[in-house]
Write a protein that holds these residues in place. Structure first.
Motif, PDB file in Angstrom:
ATOM      1  N   ALA A  68       0.842  -1.198   0.000  1.00  0.00           N
ATOM      2  CA  ALA A  68       0.000   0.000   0.000  1.00  0.00           C
ATOM      3  C   ALA A  68       0.876   1.247   0.000  1.00  0.00           C
ATOM      4  N   LEU A  69       1.936   1.188   0.795  1.00  0.00           N
ATOM      5  CA  LEU A  69       2.837   2.340   0.875  1.00  0.00           C
ATOM      6  C   LEU A  69       3.442   2.632  -0.494  1.00  0.00           C
ATOM      7  N   LEU A  70       3.849   1.562  -1.178  1.00  0.00           N
ATOM      8  CA  LEU A  70       4.445   1.710  -2.506  1.00  0.00           C
ATOM      9  C   LEU A  70       3.464   2.389  -3.462  1.00  0.00           C
TER      10      LEU A  70
ATOM     11  N   LEU B 115      -5.965   5.036  -9.689  1.00  0.00           N
ATOM     12  CA  LEU B 115      -5.275   3.740  -9.561  1.00  0.00           C
ATOM     13  C   LEU B 115      -4.706   3.559  -8.154  1.00  0.00           C
ATOM     14  N   THR B 116      -4.122   4.624  -7.621  1.00  0.00           N
ATOM     15  CA  THR B 116      -3.593   4.562  -6.256  1.00  0.00           C
ATOM     16  C   THR B 116      -4.712   4.197  -5.287  1.00  0.00           C
ATOM     17  N   MET B 117      -5.842   4.849  -5.489  1.00  0.00           N
ATOM     18  CA  MET B 117      -6.977   4.628  -4.598  1.00  0.00           C
ATOM     19  C   MET B 117      -7.423   3.168  -4.658  1.00  0.00           C
ATOM     20  N   ILE B 118      -7.504   2.623  -5.880  1.00  0.00           N
ATOM     21  CA  ILE B 118      -7.933   1.231  -6.031  1.00  0.00           C
ATOM     22  C   ILE B 118      -6.940   0.314  -5.322  1.00  0.00           C
ATOM     23  N   CYS B 119      -5.664   0.586  -5.518  1.00  0.00           N
ATOM     24  CA  CYS B 119      -4.636  -0.267  -4.917  1.00  0.00           C
ATOM     25  C   CYS B 119      -4.700  -0.205  -3.392  1.00  0.00           C
ATOM     26  N   VAL B 120      -4.849   1.007  -2.863  1.00  0.00           N
ATOM     27  CA  VAL B 120      -4.919   1.155  -1.403  1.00  0.00           C
ATOM     28  C   VAL B 120      -6.181   0.474  -0.864  1.00  0.00           C
ATOM     29  N   ALA B 121      -7.295   0.662  -1.573  1.00  0.00           N
ATOM     30  CA  ALA B 121      -8.554   0.061  -1.116  1.00  0.00           C
ATOM     31  C   ALA B 121      -8.443  -1.462  -1.114  1.00  0.00           C
ATOM     32  N   THR B 122      -7.806  -2.019  -2.157  1.00  0.00           N
ATOM     33  CA  THR B 122      -7.643  -3.471  -2.242  1.00  0.00           C
ATOM     34  C   THR B 122      -6.775  -3.980  -1.093  1.00  0.00           C
TER      35      THR B 122
ATOM     36  N   MET C 104      -8.404   4.130  10.430  1.00  0.00           N
ATOM     37  CA  MET C 104      -8.225   5.372   9.684  1.00  0.00           C
ATOM     38  C   MET C 104      -6.878   5.986  10.055  1.00  0.00           C
ATOM     39  N   GLY C 105      -6.555   5.918  11.348  1.00  0.00           N
ATOM     40  CA  GLY C 105      -5.265   6.445  11.802  1.00  0.00           C
ATOM     41  C   GLY C 105      -4.114   5.758  11.070  1.00  0.00           C
ATOM     42  N   GLU C 106      -4.196   4.430  10.973  1.00  0.00           N
ATOM     43  CA  GLU C 106      -3.152   3.692  10.247  1.00  0.00           C
ATOM     44  C   GLU C 106      -3.107   4.125   8.788  1.00  0.00           C
ATOM     45  N   GLY C 107      -4.302   4.214   8.194  1.00  0.00           N
ATOM     46  CA  GLY C 107      -4.379   4.594   6.778  1.00  0.00           C
ATOM     47  C   GLY C 107      -3.803   5.981   6.544  1.00  0.00           C
ATOM     48  N   LEU C 108      -4.200   6.925   7.386  1.00  0.00           N
ATOM     49  CA  LEU C 108      -3.745   8.302   7.184  1.00  0.00           C
ATOM     50  C   LEU C 108      -2.245   8.436   7.458  1.00  0.00           C
TER      51      LEU C 108
ATOM     52  N   ILE D 238      -5.639  12.492   1.727  1.00  0.00           N
ATOM     53  CA  ILE D 238      -7.078  12.459   1.425  1.00  0.00           C
ATOM     54  C   ILE D 238      -7.425  11.232   0.581  1.00  0.00           C
ATOM     55  N   VAL D 239      -6.610  10.981  -0.451  1.00  0.00           N
ATOM     56  CA  VAL D 239      -6.877   9.830  -1.327  1.00  0.00           C
ATOM     57  C   VAL D 239      -6.808   8.526  -0.527  1.00  0.00           C
ATOM     58  N   THR D 240      -5.804   8.408   0.338  1.00  0.00           N
ATOM     59  CA  THR D 240      -5.688   7.201   1.156  1.00  0.00           C
ATOM     60  C   THR D 240      -6.889   7.076   2.082  1.00  0.00           C
ATOM     61  N   GLY D 241      -7.253   8.176   2.702  1.00  0.00           N
ATOM     62  CA  GLY D 241      -8.409   8.175   3.597  1.00  0.00           C
ATOM     63  C   GLY D 241      -9.668   7.729   2.873  1.00  0.00           C
ATOM     64  N   ALA D 242      -9.881   8.283   1.682  1.00  0.00           N
ATOM     65  CA  ALA D 242     -11.068   7.931   0.911  1.00  0.00           C
ATOM     66  C   ALA D 242     -11.038   6.461   0.526  1.00  0.00           C
ATOM     67  N   ALA D 243      -9.839   5.973   0.167  1.00  0.00           N
ATOM     68  CA  ALA D 243      -9.710   4.571  -0.239  1.00  0.00           C
ATOM     69  C   ALA D 243      -9.996   3.630   0.931  1.00  0.00           C
TER      70      ALA D 243
END
Ligand SMILES: Nc1ncnc2c1ncn2[C@@H]1O[C@H](COP(=O)(O)OP(=O)(O)OP(=O)(O)O)[C@@H](O)[C@H]1O
Ligand SMILES: [Mg+2]
Lengths: 224, 385
Positions: free
Chosen positions: B27-29, B272-279, B310-314, B360-365
């Motif tokens: 996800a970080l990548l 694409l980033t969002m899809i990858c993070v969400a997956t 969310m904290g981890e994601g953000l 924001i994108v990560t949070g949304a994902a």
């Protein structure tokens, strides 16, 4: 007034009555063992007492308050305040150290306090291993961490589902000794077990079969 | 929030990321790549107009002065006109004086100019040989060279008649011999001229004439050019300034296309980033069902579960965003140096914005996967594995 009173409780899954019209009173400070064959409804009963599930019928009074119809949110806060849970599979958070796992329970309850958490680990004889990850602890040690976690918030009831199911004799005895101590201090203990040795040390034992209580006996030889 | 609770919260989310890094690294990548492209492209996006401006000026001057009315175009009023262009935007200016001379009895157009100055205003000139560096040397347009049959290293003899009619066979005119240092190829009308210094032309014609035209290269936008032109026209006697439209308008068209391309690519990368993070987050939540059930059994409310994940994601989004934004700047710098041969302007705001957008994108994902985490039943942990 009993600490816990179960009135005409049934839990029905489709055709199956996992619990069938159960009536039970548990007094404050009592040490109760629940025994019975696999599938007899022991875990179902634990879930209901532990506020993780609701009965299909009947009432469950905890401290005189009916919890059988509470919302999920309220059940969470009742569980947080009154119940300490111990599981057969330990369930520690793998990436947190022993002391952090104990503090997790404080965190959700009120306030994480490392000093108190270390004291709780000391009680179960694990002060030296406080910084170890669960993967660095033996099964018996992991279960002792769970016991420390269950008692850290001074719950009214400790519910243990097969607490010794995955332990060897020596560790089983350590856990039983801790239960004895807790009982002495007045904590209410409800322990589900297959193991007659664990059942026989309790003050009172009920036996479930097909969702019904088929026996309820006081332990004559209870040594407290 | 209370201090001890905050400390525990931070400890939990950081140790979750650090001790479970193999999963989180994917996800970080994704976030790093997304942020790199975002900050890199946006940096280029904002720098391209400046860079492109500089590039387009390589294709010639973008303003010219000619004489207006009766007044001739003299050095003095040219300088006056130039003074209306801000010094830092002026790339250079080159005056031209045109005369007709005879070489081998053929009429030839001569442009007297500041030969060195053409490097700034006509950098696209392709010269076979060299630009003249001293008096007595000429640069010959390709067509003129063909007509006269001269090569680099040849000499030409230049004759000048003040008035063509006066020319008679009686005149004894030895002409001026000049050395050809280079042949000019541009593919357009410049090839029809012979270039020499203004000093040489003054000597040949025996007079210091006025300029016919001055080419100016200004490093600024079309709108600014129009503004300068208006000021020069209304303030400087004898100078008529004009825009060379062809170049500036194509500059604008290319820029618009480029910028919308950058915009589309950036948007696609972010999706694409969002899809990858969400997956990844969905997989992480599935993997940690037991842990989530346990936390709930221990009394975690849905909002604290949301807060922790969310904290981890953000946090992940922030780390990825910072890494990516810095990498993106490096990427933009490399592109700029290779494509435009100049350094990029560092814009801290772009860095800040791309970190914020990554978060924001990560949070949304994370929203949907985390929503599913709250639906996990705590009772599941009393069931066997
Ligand atoms: N979510 C569910 N849906 C349908 N049936 C269920 C569900 N949970 C439990 N049951 C059924 O209810 C009965 C009682 O289950 P329970 O888990 O309480 O047994 P148990 O006494 O704890 O058994 P064990 O000793 O094997 O843990 C079983 O027949 C089980 O299949
Ligand atoms: Mg069970």
């Amino acid at each position: 007034m009993s600490l816990l009173e179960i009135r005409n409780v049934s839990k029905i899954y489709g055709e199956l009555k996992a619990l069938d019209n159960i009536n039970l009173k548990v007094e404050d400070g009592e040490w109760l063992a629940i025994m019975g064959p696999s599938g007899s409804g022991k875990s179902t009963m634990m879930n209901i007492i532990g506020c993780m599930d609701k009965p299909s019928m009947g009432e469950v009074l905890l401290d005189g308050k009916d919890i059988s119809k509470e919302s999920e949110k309220n059940l969470t806060s009742i569980r947080r305040d009154k119940i300490g849970l111990i599981f057969q599979q330990f369930h520690l958070v793998s990436y947190m150290s022993a002391v952090e796992n104990v503090m997790l329970s404080q965190y959700y309850h009120s306030m994480p306090d490392e000093k108190e958490a270390l004291e709780a680990l000391e009680r179960v004889g694990l002060k030296e291993r406080a910084k170890h990850l669960p993967s660095q602890l033996s099964g018996g040690e992991q279960q002792r961490v769970c016991v420390a976690r269950a008692l850290i918030n001074h719950p009214e009831i400790i519910l243990a589902d097969e607490p010794t199911g995955n332990l060897d004799e020596a560790n089983e005895n350590i856990v039983i000794d801790i239960f004895r101590q807790l009982h002495k201090e007045g904590t209410t203990l409800i322990v589900v077990t297959h193991d007659p040795e664990v059942g026989e040390v309790a003050e009172r034992m009920i036996r479930l079969e097909h969702g019904r209580i088929i026996s309820d006996v006081k332990n004559e030889n209870f040594r407290g | 929030m209370n201090n001890k609770r905050t400390k525990m919260f931070l400890k939990m989310i950081t140790s979750s990321l650090i001790r479970r890094r193999s999963r989180m690294i994917i996800a970080l990548l994704a976030i790093v790549v997304g942020a790199t492209i975002l900050s890199g492209l946006v940096t280029i996006y904002y720098d391209v107009p400046r860079q492109m401006g500089a590039q387009f000026r390589n294709y010639g001057a973008n303003m010219i002065f000619t004489a207006s009315g009766e007044e001739p175009l003299t050095q003095e009023n040219v300088e006056k006109g130039i003074s209306y262009i801000p010094k830092n935007e002026l790339v250079g200016y080159t005056p031209y004086r045109y005369e007709t001379v005879r070489i081998n009895e053929q009429p030839v157009l001569v442009a007297g100019t500041d030969i060195k100055g053409t490097e700034a205003t006509s950098p696209y000139w392709y010269i076979n040989g060299n630009r003249p560096t001293a008096n007595g040397q000429v640069l010959v347009g390709k067509n003129v060279a063909n007509l006269l049959g001269v090569k680099v290293g040849s000499t030409v003899e230049i004759h000048y008649y003040d008035n063509e009619a006066e020319k008679s066979d009686d005149d004894i005119d030895l002409g001026t011999t000049m050395f050809v240092t280079g042949i000019l190829e541009t593919g357009s009308s410049e090839e029809d001229y012979l270039y020499m210094s203004l000093a040489d032309l003054a000597e040949i014609t025996e007079k210091v004439g006025s300029y016919n035209v001055v080419e100016i290269s200004v490093s600024t936008s079309g709108a600014n050019l129009e503004k300068y032109i208006e000021r020069i026209d209304s303030n400087v006697e004898g100078v008529k300034a004009r825009l060379i439209k062809r170049v500036t308008s194509s500059e604008g068209a290319v820029l618009t296309k480029l910028q919308s391309l950058v915009f589309i690519v950036t948007a696609v990368i972010l999706v694409l980033t969002m899809i990858c993070v969400a997956t990844t987050m969905t997989a992480v939540i599935a993997e940690r069902r037991k842990e989530i059930g346990l936390r709930k059994a221990l009394g975690a409310s849905n909002s604290s579960i949301v807060g922790e994940f969310m904290g981890e994601g953000l946090l992940l989004g922030g780390i990825g965003g910072i890494l990516g934004s810095v990498l993106g700047f490096v990427f933009a710098e490399i592109v700029s140096v290779n494509v435009f041969s100049s350094s990029i302007t560092f814009r801290p705001l772009i860095l800040v914005i791309s970190v914020v957008v990554s978060v924001i994108v990560t949070g949304a994902a994370c929203l949907i996967p985390i929503k599913s985490a709250t639906e996990i039943d705590p009772a599941l942990i009393l069931k066997g594995e």
